[in-house]
Structure formats: C-alpha cells, structure tokens
Design a protein around this motif. Structure first.
Motif, PDB file in Angstrom:
ATOM      1  N   PHE A 135       0.820  -1.210   0.000  1.00 42.06           N
ATOM      2  CA  PHE A 135       0.000   0.000   0.000  1.00 42.06           C
ATOM      3  C   PHE A 135       0.859   1.267   0.000  1.00 42.06           C
ATOM      4  CE2 PHE A 135      -2.573  -3.418   1.555  1.00 42.06           C
ATOM      5  CZ  PHE A 135      -3.777  -3.236   0.880  1.00 42.06           C
ATOM      6  N   LYS A 136       2.123   1.098  -0.402  1.00 45.98           N
ATOM      7  CA  LYS A 136       3.054   2.236  -0.468  1.00 45.98           C
ATOM      8  C   LYS A 136       2.493   3.276  -1.446  1.00 45.98           C
ATOM      9  CE  LYS A 136       7.948   3.190  -1.225  1.00 45.98           C
ATOM     10  NZ  LYS A 136       8.446   3.573   0.062  1.00 45.98           N
ATOM     11  N   GLY A 137       2.535   4.516  -1.047  1.00 45.46           N
ATOM     12  CA  GLY A 137       2.011   5.589  -1.885  1.00 45.46           C
ATOM     13  C   GLY A 137       0.508   5.767  -1.763  1.00 45.46           C
ATOM     14  N   MET A 138      -0.130   4.960  -0.897  1.00 42.70           N
ATOM     15  CA  MET A 138      -1.576   5.062  -0.676  1.00 42.70           C
ATOM     16  C   MET A 138      -1.814   5.167   0.837  1.00 42.70           C
ATOM     17  SD  MET A 138      -2.917   2.187  -3.366  1.00 42.70           S
ATOM     18  CE  MET A 138      -1.582   1.002  -3.159  1.00 42.70           C
ATOM     19  N   PRO A 139      -1.494   6.318   1.413  1.00 41.87           N
ATOM     20  CA  PRO A 139      -1.554   6.452   2.872  1.00 41.87           C
ATOM     21  C   PRO A 139      -2.941   6.203   3.470  1.00 41.87           C
ATOM     22  CG  PRO A 139      -1.168   8.588   1.840  1.00 41.87           C
ATOM     23  CD  PRO A 139      -1.066   7.557   0.764  1.00 41.87           C
ATOM     24  N   SER A 140      -3.988   6.560   2.755  1.00 43.93           N
ATOM     25  CA  SER A 140      -5.334   6.332   3.284  1.00 43.93           C
ATOM     26  C   SER A 140      -5.650   4.843   3.351  1.00 43.93           C
ATOM     27  CB  SER A 140      -6.380   7.059   2.431  1.00 43.93           C
ATOM     28  OG  SER A 140      -6.193   8.452   2.525  1.00 43.93           O
ATOM     29  N   GLN A 141      -5.282   4.111   2.306  1.00 41.83           N
ATOM     30  CA  GLN A 141      -5.498   2.666   2.315  1.00 41.83           C
ATOM     31  C   GLN A 141      -4.611   1.998   3.361  1.00 41.83           C
ATOM     32  OE1 GLN A 141      -5.546   0.639  -1.442  1.00 41.83           O
ATOM     33  NE2 GLN A 141      -6.934   2.124  -2.369  1.00 41.83           N
ATOM     34  N   GLU A 142      -3.406   2.514   3.545  1.00 43.81           N
ATOM     35  CA  GLU A 142      -2.517   1.962   4.568  1.00 43.81           C
ATOM     36  C   GLU A 142      -3.154   2.104   5.952  1.00 43.81           C
ATOM     37  OE1 GLU A 142       1.766   2.874   6.607  1.00 43.81           O
ATOM     38  OE2 GLU A 142       1.638   3.176   4.435  1.00 43.81           O
ATOM     39  N   LYS A 143      -3.810   3.224   6.221  1.00 42.21           N
ATOM     40  CA  LYS A 143      -4.506   3.407   7.497  1.00 42.21           C
ATOM     41  C   LYS A 143      -5.563   2.322   7.701  1.00 42.21           C
ATOM     42  CE  LYS A 143      -4.378   8.451   7.966  1.00 42.21           C
ATOM     43  NZ  LYS A 143      -5.249   9.645   8.023  1.00 42.21           N
ATOM     44  N   VAL A 144      -6.288   2.027   6.638  1.00 41.23           N
ATOM     45  CA  VAL A 144      -7.328   0.993   6.713  1.00 41.23           C
ATOM     46  C   VAL A 144      -6.701  -0.362   7.008  1.00 41.23           C
ATOM     47  CG1 VAL A 144      -9.125  -0.228   5.416  1.00 41.23           C
ATOM     48  CG2 VAL A 144      -8.913   2.264   5.196  1.00 41.23           C
ATOM     49  N   VAL A 145      -5.647  -0.699   6.290  1.00 40.69           N
ATOM     50  CA  VAL A 145      -4.979  -1.984   6.473  1.00 40.69           C
ATOM     51  C   VAL A 145      -4.423  -2.120   7.888  1.00 40.69           C
ATOM     52  CG1 VAL A 145      -2.966  -3.349   5.765  1.00 40.69           C
ATOM     53  CG2 VAL A 145      -4.490  -2.396   4.062  1.00 40.69           C
ATOM     54  N   ARG A 146      -3.823  -1.059   8.389  1.00 40.63           N
ATOM     55  CA  ARG A 146      -3.292  -1.100   9.763  1.00 40.63           C
ATOM     56  C   ARG A 146      -4.413  -1.362  10.774  1.00 40.63           C
ATOM     57  NH1 ARG A 146       1.855   0.219  10.868  1.00 40.63           N
ATOM     58  NH2 ARG A 146       3.091   1.097   9.195  1.00 40.63           N
ATOM     59  N   LEU A 147      -5.552  -0.722  10.589  1.00 43.94           N
ATOM     60  CA  LEU A 147      -6.678  -0.953  11.495  1.00 43.94           C
ATOM     61  C   LEU A 147      -7.147  -2.404  11.402  1.00 43.94           C
ATOM     62  CD1 LEU A 147      -8.857   0.394  13.433  1.00 43.94           C
ATOM     63  CD2 LEU A 147     -10.322   0.251  11.424  1.00 43.94           C
ATOM     64  N   LEU A 148      -7.273  -2.924  10.195  1.00 39.17           N
ATOM     65  CA  LEU A 148      -7.713  -4.305  10.019  1.00 39.17           C
ATOM     66  C   LEU A 148      -6.760  -5.266  10.732  1.00 39.17           C
ATOM     67  CD1 LEU A 148      -8.778  -4.365   6.241  1.00 39.17           C
ATOM     68  CD2 LEU A 148     -10.221  -3.959   8.241  1.00 39.17           C
ATOM     69  N   LEU A 149      -5.464  -5.039  10.575  1.00 42.29           N
ATOM     70  CA  LEU A 149      -4.471  -5.906  11.216  1.00 42.29           C
ATOM     71  C   LEU A 149      -4.492  -5.755  12.735  1.00 42.29           C
ATOM     72  CD1 LEU A 149      -1.473  -5.478   8.758  1.00 42.29           C
ATOM     73  CD2 LEU A 149      -2.815  -7.560   9.121  1.00 42.29           C
ATOM     74  N   GLU A 150      -4.530  -4.512  13.216  1.00 35.20           N
ATOM     75  CA  GLU A 150      -4.502  -4.267  14.663  1.00 35.20           C
ATOM     76  C   GLU A 150      -5.700  -4.891  15.365  1.00 35.20           C
ATOM     77  OE1 GLU A 150      -4.278  -0.032  15.077  1.00 35.20           O
ATOM     78  OE2 GLU A 150      -2.240   0.044  14.306  1.00 35.20           O
ATOM     79  N   ARG A 151      -6.855  -4.854  14.727  1.00 36.05           N
ATOM     80  CA  ARG A 151      -8.080  -5.370  15.346  1.00 36.05           C
ATOM     81  C   ARG A 151      -8.352  -6.830  14.999  1.00 36.05           C
ATOM     82  NH1 ARG A 151     -11.187  -0.492  16.312  1.00 36.05           N
ATOM     83  NH2 ARG A 151      -9.599   0.936  17.091  1.00 36.05           N
ATOM     84  N   GLY A 152      -7.584  -7.366  14.066  1.00 39.92           N
ATOM     85  CA  GLY A 152      -7.808  -8.753  13.663  1.00 39.92           C
ATOM     86  C   GLY A 152      -9.072  -8.925  12.844  1.00 39.92           C
ATOM     87  N   PHE A 153      -9.459  -7.885  12.085  1.00 35.12           N
ATOM     88  CA  PHE A 153     -10.655  -7.964  11.254  1.00 35.12           C
ATOM     89  C   PHE A 153     -10.341  -8.715   9.967  1.00 35.12           C
ATOM     90  CE2 PHE A 153     -12.326  -3.707  13.083  1.00 35.12           C
ATOM     91  CZ  PHE A 153     -12.838  -4.353  14.192  1.00 35.12           C
TER      92      PHE A 153
END
Length: 167
Positions: free
Chosen positions: A9-27
């Motif tokens: 998701f390099k170069g896509m900071p908004s999508q990176e935020k989403v991915v980090r949340l999914l990983l952190e919460r285990g979604f």
C-alpha cells in the motif's frame, strides 16, 4: 511479513490506514469484500470513520486485498482475540503488564513466565503487542490470582524487562 503487507500500500496512505486498522483489530475480509469479525459484518462507513477516510477508500482497500493472493490469504484467515486485561481485576484475577527493554529480543516471554511459575500462579492469558504496530509494545499477563509484590520485584530484576505495572 507485516512490512511486506503494508508495503503493498506504499504511496496510498489512506489505504494503509485501513490496512493497519484491520491488522490491529484482527478484522477479516470475506470473499465479497466485507470487513468482518467472525460472522459479524462491520460497515465500511464505520471503518472509514475510525481511521478518518472516506468509505470509498475502505471499498478500494478490500478490493485490492481480494485481488492480491497474499493479502487475500492473510485477511481471510486473521482472527481477533479477547483481552481480559480490563475485566480481570473484577474477576479476582491478577494482571501484570511488562514493558520489555527491547521487544525484538528473544526469550522475554520465557523469562517472565518462568518467574511467574515460581510463585505458583497459573497463567490464564498472555498477550503481547506486535512491535511493528506500536512504539512501546507491552506484554500483558493474566494470572489466576492477584499479583504479589514480591513477584513484581523479581520481574523487575530481569534484564529483558524495562518496567512492570500491576492492575
């Protein structure tokens, strides 16, 4: 592995935020691109609001996840776990929170559990923060009984431990 996932998701900071949340919460992301926890669907608008992006960013992120085989395997199989940290004291259980000197070091969990076992306490749950996701990762250990002060003193003597907190 986490850096490889985030790197997609390099170069896509908004999508990176989403991915980090999914990983952190285990979604998970199911085959239809829905964000789920078990069989409970979490609306993309809720995810977007949480990370401060538009809902369409969440849509695009889940679509990208389903197009990439590695991402798809990860996000279709990740699971969240319940943490008893905040309710343990209400249940008469002990809670000790360890801040390691360096979370990358090997043997921290082993060092801590060895000391706890010497005090004849059973470990009900042990949860560690992933150093990739947090600047100051901690290990939370829930025991079958209240943490005695002597245990805290022994844990503080460990070279791998920076600080000890009990709840």
């Amino acid at each position: 592995m986490w850096s490889e996932i985030i790197g997609k998701f390099k170069g896509m900071p908004s999508q990176e935020k989403v991915v980090r949340l999914l990983l952190e919460r285990g979604f998970q992301v199911d085959g239809q691109g829905h964000v789920v926890s078990g069989r409970i669907e979490i609306p993309h608008t809720q995810i977007a609001r949480e990370v401060g992006v538009d809902r369409r960013v969440v849509d695009a992120t889940t679509e990208m996840i389903l197009r990439d085989e590695t991402l798809k395997r990860v996000f279709m199989n990740i699971h969240s776990i319940a943490s008893f940290k905040d309710v343990a004291p209400l249940l008469g259980l002990g809670v000790v929170i360890i801040t390691p000197d360096n979370a990358q070091n090997i043997g921290i969990l082993s060092d801590v559990t060895s000391v706890i076992s010497r005090f004849n306490l059973s470990i009900r749950q042990a949860v560690t923060d992933d150093p990739f996701f947090t600047d100051e990762p901690k290990m939370t250990v829930i025991t079958n009984d209240v943490i005695p002060g002597e245990l805290v003193s022994e844990l503080r003597k460990l070279k791998s431990v920076k600080s000890v907190t009990i709840q």
